[in-house]
Every structure is written in C-alpha cells, then in structure tokens.
Design a protein around this motif. Sequence first.
Motif, PDB file in Angstrom:
ATOM      1  N   GLY A   1      -0.426  -3.379   3.993  1.00 33.64           N
ATOM      2  CA  GLY A   1      -1.428  -3.398   2.937  1.00 33.64           C
ATOM      3  C   GLY A   1      -0.993  -4.241   1.753  1.00 33.64           C
TER       4      GLY A   1
ATOM      5  N   GLY B   1       0.807  -1.212   0.000  1.00 34.67           N
ATOM      6  CA  GLY B   1       0.000   0.000   0.000  1.00 34.67           C
ATOM      7  C   GLY B   1       0.837   1.258   0.000  1.00 34.67           C
TER       8      GLY B   1
ATOM      9  N   TYR C   1      -2.326  -4.822  -2.303  1.00 35.53           N
ATOM     10  CA  TYR C   1      -3.210  -4.295  -3.338  1.00 35.53           C
ATOM     11  C   TYR C   1      -2.813  -4.883  -4.687  1.00 35.53           C
TER      12      TYR C   1
ATOM     13  N   LYS D   1      -2.460   2.683  -1.893  1.00 32.88           N
ATOM     14  CA  LYS D   1      -3.605   2.527  -0.991  1.00 32.88           C
ATOM     15  C   LYS D   1      -4.741   3.494  -1.317  1.00 32.88           C
TER      16      LYS D   1
ATOM     17  N   GLY E   1      -6.145  -3.575   3.170  1.00 32.97           N
ATOM     18  CA  GLY E   1      -5.368  -2.425   3.612  1.00 32.97           C
ATOM     19  C   GLY E   1      -4.744  -2.554   4.980  1.00 32.97           C
ATOM     20  N   THR E   2      -5.155  -3.549   5.763  1.00 28.22           N
ATOM     21  CA  THR E   2      -4.642  -3.674   7.129  1.00 28.22           C
ATOM     22  C   THR E   2      -3.593  -4.770   7.283  1.00 28.22           C
TER      23      THR E   2
ATOM     24  N   LYS F   1      -7.416  -7.000  -2.221  1.00 27.90           N
ATOM     25  CA  LYS F   1      -7.178  -5.763  -1.486  1.00 27.90           C
ATOM     26  C   LYS F   1      -7.377  -6.006  -0.002  1.00 27.90           C
TER      27      LYS F   1
END
Length: 405
Positions: A325, A210, A327, A224, A254-255, A252
């Motif tokens: 993250g 991210g 992605y 992100k 993000g955490t 995806k």
Amino acid sequence: MANQFIGTLLLCLQLFKVHLACGPGSGTSRGRLRDHNIKGNRLPDVPEFSTAASGPFPGAKHRTDPGLVDILSTDIVFKDKSYNANARKSIKTCHSSLKKLAGVVKRFWKNKYKVYVLEGYLPYGKKSLYKHGKHSLHYAGQAFDISLTNSPENTNDRLGEVVPEHTLRTLAGLAYYNAQFTFVQLKKNHLHVSCDSTGHEVSRGRCFSGESFVRTPSKTIAMKDLKIGDSVLTMNPNGQPTFSEVTMMLHKDGTRYVEDFVNIETNSGKSITLSPYHLIQTLETGYVFSKDVKINQTLQTYDDSKNTFQLSQVRNISFDTAGVGIYAPLTNEGTIIVDDVFASCYALFPSHSVSHAVFWVWRQIYPFLANSSEISSKTTQQTYHWYADFLRQSMNYLNIFPYLL
C-alpha cells in the motif's frame, strides 16, 4: 470565486518557478532540481543490481531467446545498423519502457529530438566482455545506453550531435519517472538505463506504507484505515502536539506492493517507513528526502507517555524495505506524525514550504466541500486526488519540472 481561484493557482505555480531559480546551480529554473534528482549521477541512488533498482544479474540470453523481442519504432534511432543490429532486441519490460520514453521525448522537446540507442542487447562474448565485464544487464536484454539525436538516421559511431549535460539530466528524469526504467545512470556523454526483469513498477516516492500508523484523538490506527475528515496527531508551529484534519489523500493505492521504502530507526526506539523521495525534517538540514537522511542526524519523535516531542538521533537506515500500500494523507498543517516520527505530507518536490503554499487554495475551498464525500474523496484512475492531479497536469503543461509528473 472562480477568478480568485485561478489567480491564486497561477501565483502558487509561479512560486514553484521562483524557488527553482534560487540557490546555487545553473541559475535556470530547472538546474537545481535536476541536480537534486540525479544526485550521485544515478536514479535511484543505489547500485544497479539492488532490488530497489533493476535487481540481480539473471544471466546472459542467447539472441534467439524467445524472451527477447524486436524493437520497431520510427521514434527511436539506432546506431550503425550493420554493427549494432542486436541493439533492437530486449525483454518486453525494457521494450515497453524504451517506446514510452520515445513518446515522452517527442512530446517534451516538441519533435526536436529522438531517442538515440548506442547499445542495447549484447551477445555474451569476448568483445562485450572486454567492455562490460562478466555481469551486465546488456547480456540479458535489460539495458540500453542512450542519448538524443535530431537526425533521422546515424550510420556511424558518432553521436548525431553533442548533447549538453543539462539535457541529459532532463532525459534521465524522463527515463526514470515517466518511462519507468528502474535504474538510470549519467555517463560522460550518454545515459545507461536498465529495467527489472519482473516488470514490477518501482514506487516513485510519494507515500507512506499502509502498515504505518498514525494517532487520532481516541486511538492509534493503521495508515490504510485513515479517512478524509479524520484528525491526526502532528506538531503546531510552536513545537507542541496538536491534531490536524486530513483534507485529502494526495495519492492512495492500497494494493501496490513496494520494495523501495526507506526505514529510518532512531535511538529512542522509534522508526518510520516512507518512500525515498518523501520529505522528512532533520534538525541539521531541515526538510530533506528520506533517502538523503544520514546516520547521527536528528529527528523529532513523539513520546506518548509525556505527550511531548523529543530529539532522537538516527542510528540505522535500511533501504529496499518492502511494504503493501501507498498512502499520502494531507493535513491542514501540511505535516503529520507517522510511526511516532514527525514528517512532511509532501514528496518529490524538494521544498516543504513551497509545496504547502501551492495547496493554500485547497485549504480555502475544502470547508465548502467537506460535506460532499463524493467530491472530497474523488480520485483519478491513477489514484491521485482530483485536485492534486489538476496541479500535476498544470505543472506538466507549464514545463515547471525537468520531467513530467
């Protein structure tokens, strides 16, 4: 429209089968992919005690340690109960992975095999030291030596049957990708598997960090912050800079904290961070997994001052790079410029062209869905896009891969 969709999907899935049968290898639809994923006879292709695998040796545990739990499952067969009673002990993380593997094996081979544990936890002592040395995750309850058996019980030191190497390689893929063992190594007639004591889930190689950046027509943004419908810089078939619309986030989260990103630095000062099994193009070998890029190979990097691409040699590769993250944006071109380095949008499967062909259907239907943010951005609970997840489940059903995606 529905019939065309289904017909094209089946054609694309057949392309996967054709590709897997091509080139050197066993000639079967699975042989080449097995060799690709178990390169160097281990997953990941790093030492067992590295942070990208099972981490450093934490020290031996006594068999009465409260951190060790007993493994009770009718889907797991243990060698000689009287000799190897301690094999039924492990830390909770390994306990979970072994039981998960037992279930996957049962489904994958349709009850033909069960997981067969040759060795598990071993008390630290002369006998185990002679075989495993001073540092072994067996002493910590973090490792197993396993194979497969079609017998309900084994009461001697022999395997229930001789398991072919190609079957062990398939088991290795299942252990790593599905059961979440953090290290898998192919031995002469069995697998050695181990897990991280922290219980963290290792990234299985589909994404960018991210914290990476991409270029839009108006500005540079962090990965992100990228959204479906944005246009990002990539390269057209003629090698010229172009902008291509992001039509999907394949994956995806993000955490997620990831510790096994690969960072590739070039002599132009550009560097890219991506997961080990993400595809990137080199001048010498075409699209390869990032983990297989070598020093002095050539990547294509973007020169913002001249709005052109240049050839840049790889000068350094760092494994075990941490990032926050994951992605995986998909563009119409199937490629993307990340951190000013040219890369594929695809991962895990070794062919960029076949992966791009499979998503031809999505490129046809996306314009009709683009105005519906709910449909175009919908994900499953596993944070996969619904279309990508549909393909994943379809390929699992057809047994195209030697492991479940």
